[in-house]
Scaffold this motif. Sequence first.
Motif, mmCIF file in Angstrom:
data_model
loop_
_atom_site.group_PDB
_atom_site.id
_atom_site.type_symbol
_atom_site.label_atom_id
_atom_site.label_comp_id
_atom_site.label_asym_id
_atom_site.label_seq_id
_atom_site.Cartn_x
_atom_site.Cartn_y
_atom_site.Cartn_z
ATOM 1 N N VAL A 114 47.608 34.981 42.803
ATOM 2 C CA VAL A 114 47.779 35.382 44.203
ATOM 3 C C VAL A 114 46.676 36.339 44.643
ATOM 4 N N GLY A 115 46.404 37.354 43.840
ATOM 5 C CA GLY A 115 45.392 38.329 44.214
ATOM 6 C C GLY A 115 44.000 37.731 44.304
ATOM 7 N N THR A 116 43.644 36.899 43.320
ATOM 8 C CA THR A 116 42.327 36.270 43.365
ATOM 9 C C THR A 116 42.208 35.323 44.555
ATOM 10 N N GLY A 117 43.281 34.591 44.850
ATOM 11 C CA GLY A 117 43.254 33.715 46.020
ATOM 12 C C GLY A 117 43.025 34.479 47.311
ATOM 13 N N PHE A 175 43.691 42.897 42.096
ATOM 14 C CA PHE A 175 42.967 41.638 41.905
ATOM 15 C C PHE A 175 42.271 41.203 43.194
ATOM 16 N N ALA A 176 42.949 41.339 44.336
ATOM 17 C CA ALA A 176 42.365 40.915 45.606
ATOM 18 C C ALA A 176 41.117 41.712 45.946
ATOM 19 N N ARG A 177 41.169 43.014 45.763
ATOM 20 C CA ARG A 177 40.000 43.848 46.080
ATOM 21 C C ARG A 177 38.823 43.520 45.168
ATOM 22 N N LEU A 178 39.077 43.359 43.873
ATOM 23 C CA LEU A 178 37.990 43.038 42.945
ATOM 24 C C LEU A 178 37.418 41.658 43.226
ATOM 25 N N ALA A 179 38.281 40.660 43.470
ATOM 26 C CA ALA A 179 37.793 39.307 43.742
ATOM 27 C C ALA A 179 36.973 39.261 45.010
ATOM 28 N N ARG A 180 37.408 39.954 46.051
ATOM 29 C CA ARG A 180 36.637 39.962 47.299
ATOM 30 C C ARG A 180 35.259 40.587 47.077
ATOM 31 N N SER A 214 31.973 34.570 40.030
ATOM 32 C CA SER A 214 32.766 35.688 40.532
ATOM 33 C C SER A 214 33.956 36.017 39.651
ATOM 34 N N LEU A 215 34.377 35.063 38.826
ATOM 35 C CA LEU A 215 35.628 35.232 38.105
ATOM 36 C C LEU A 215 35.484 35.953 36.771
ATOM 37 N N THR A 216 34.259 36.211 36.320
ATOM 38 C CA THR A 216 34.085 36.877 35.027
ATOM 39 C C THR A 216 34.718 38.260 35.029
ATOM 40 N N SER A 217 34.397 39.045 36.054
ATOM 41 C CA SER A 217 34.965 40.397 36.142
ATOM 42 C C SER A 217 36.469 40.348 36.395
ATOM 43 N N VAL A 218 36.920 39.344 37.136
ATOM 44 C CA VAL A 218 38.347 39.225 37.425
ATOM 45 C C VAL A 218 39.134 38.932 36.148
#
Length: 294
Positions: A114-117, A175-180, A214-218
């Motif tokens: 959810v957060g990454t989305g 998760f949302a803040r980091l993914a953005r 983008s997903l490595t750090s996530v």
Amino acid sequence: MTTVDTLHDDIAADARRQTEGRRSRMASTLRRVPPGLALSWFILATAFLWAVAPSLFTGYHPLEGVGGAQLKRPSAEHLLGTDALGRDLYARIVHGAVHSLTGAFVAVGLGLVVGTGLGVVAGSARRRFDDAIMRLVDVFLSIPPLLLSLSIIILLGFGTVNAAIAVGVTSVAGFARLARAEVVRVRRSDYVEAAFGSGGTFVSVLWRHILPNSLTSVLAFASLQFGSAVLQISTLGFLGYGAPPPTPEWGLLIAEGRNYISTAWWLTTAPGVVVVLVVLAANRVSQSFGKAPA
């Protein structure tokens, strides 16, 4: 000696050299692993084996007590002693791993998806959508995680799954803040601009270039959140908002033993030490993911 025999000897010698080379490389890699990291992996592997096959580690039933064995001290018969109902504490800790670890996986998975989305949509969409999503994220970040999780559990009801959902919701904002932030960083890269300039559509560029980079750090953040999820679920169980008795959940075990802390110290100490070790091991392993190999 014939040519065939010579060829066979050469092939066998090459195979031996390759095997020895693989063994030496493996030994060299193992020697470079820090002892603390190796110990952390061992702790996590043991906890996962507890959750997958608890019967391999103990023969006692986690819910049935033994008559006349109430509040026995740790001994060869009962490694971590027994509780007030004569139940083996070690067996309850082993069988409780499935509840604590499954809840942590569900919580991290919910926050990750959810957060990454939300973060990807916010970093890729227009400014109005970005502002709306990030203001919602700021609202979630302004609420203390424990207060938010307790409010969600009150709405959903008690239980391991509901506690995991509550913990997962509290991690969505992070998760949302980091993914953005990662999506915005990657979108400004030269290779992404070149992909758009070469005629790539938004969806294709997002799928082939932006998301993979983008997903490595996530994912590294998700591994760090696993330890926090174990601690949060144990906290909810200790407060009575997690799994109901007599479920051998780790936080609930600590709560049940606090009434006997002066006479049976092992009832709180043993599950507490297990929680601390698992959380520290998960944090140590997650830190190693962000380090490049030497």
